[in-house]
Write a protein that holds these residues in place. Sequence first.
Motif: not given
Lengths: 242, 197
Positions: A25, A100-101, A103-104, A106, B63, B66-68, B70-71, B79, B159, B162-163, B166, B168, B170-171
């Motif tokens: 990874f 990784k980040k 997508y956060q 725009k 996986n 690969d787990f973060d 922070d999430l 996801r 949030k 969003s995660d 994937k 943002p 705002g979207t």
Amino acid sequence: MTKLSKNILDKIKKDKIKPIPRWQFISLHILLWAAYLLAIAFGALAFSVIFRLIGGVQWEMVRLAGKGPVHGFILVLPYLWLIILGVVLFLAGKLFEKTKKGYQFKHVVVVLSSVAISLILGMMFYFAGVGHSVENSLTEKVGPYAEWRDSRDKFLVVPDNGVLVGRVLDIKPKEELMIIDFMRTKWVVDISEAFSVDNFQPQIGRPVGLAGEKISDDEFKADKIFPFRPPKQRKILNPLKK
Amino acid sequence: MQDYSSKTDAEIVKLTLKDQEVFLHLVQRYEGKLSRYIRRIAFVDAQTVEDILQEVFIKIYKNLNDFDPDLSFSSWAYRITHNEAINYLKKMDRQKSIPLESDDEDVVSLIDILESDVDIVKELSKKELQKKVQEVLSMLSPDFREILILKFLEEKEYKEISDILKKPMGTIATLINRAKAQFKQIAERNNLTYSSL
């Protein structure tokens, strides 16, 4: 233990499924970032060549050849490099979104940031002479690129408007130049009363720009001799150079 | 047997990497939530939900490295579930025409969206109302349907959505507003509000 959890554990054991090692990874993420940075670097390179192509333009000749300043500017734009820049920065945006980040952020922010980074790097490359080196190498070593380059400058072959560009075939110092323009017409150019911009000295085999008057179908009298596609940027555009 | 109920998801992930048996506790913690989520977004029978879920947990297990941290593990698991369910729908080519089934509880939550802005026709019986809301849901575009499911049925924060998707934040906010607007518009067209009477 539920039926599902038992099934899952049985499958993991039966198929000897193991978690993918962490290094795989990490390598993937490093590769992704490297590809993004490479795309940004290519973008910067494209910017530096664009600066070289636009910065090296003799606007007096463009004004004579074009139908006004806007038309002249449209003729001067290096579309090939603008397309390369667009493709490279689009790829950079897509690669960043895969991080990784990524997508956060725009899409528009990612694209604009990539453009800004490439632009700043591109200016640094330009002042360091990278754009010139790349452009000169491509012109000298890649035939189709040299053809594109000459065909792009054909718009400056307008002897009826008093402007001519081509390659020097022969020189009689302070008297005459023999040139072949980018439309493949040979000219004898009288330079006896011509002013040489930036003290430019024409050299055999190198391009030259001329402003003056057409005398006949193969004779031209020059008022000004311009450096054309100089191998290095002009001093005024090179504040880093002492 | 060791008690894992007090351990966080991230702690169980770490322990699973040393002992695969511990993975059972993650499965048990999430199988209910994820199977309900699959059923809500993919509208499939119980057996298919189980098949998709099994693939989801196998993918999670593979996986784990690969787990973060922070999430949140929950967002990460959702996801993966979202991706598996979408892949299943693509394979089955069922994204456009979905035979809709939803719980009474789901319908009530979605009615709340309408009630915040418009009056729902009170004359309709509960059964009729459920049928109408189900019809409205089935008419929403898949993206809008899923975002409403995550926000109002799964009760996820912006949030987290969003995660999971994937996209943002705002979207996400824009998509939720558009989805709500489309839901209300279709509801009105289907005589679910006073304003259309």
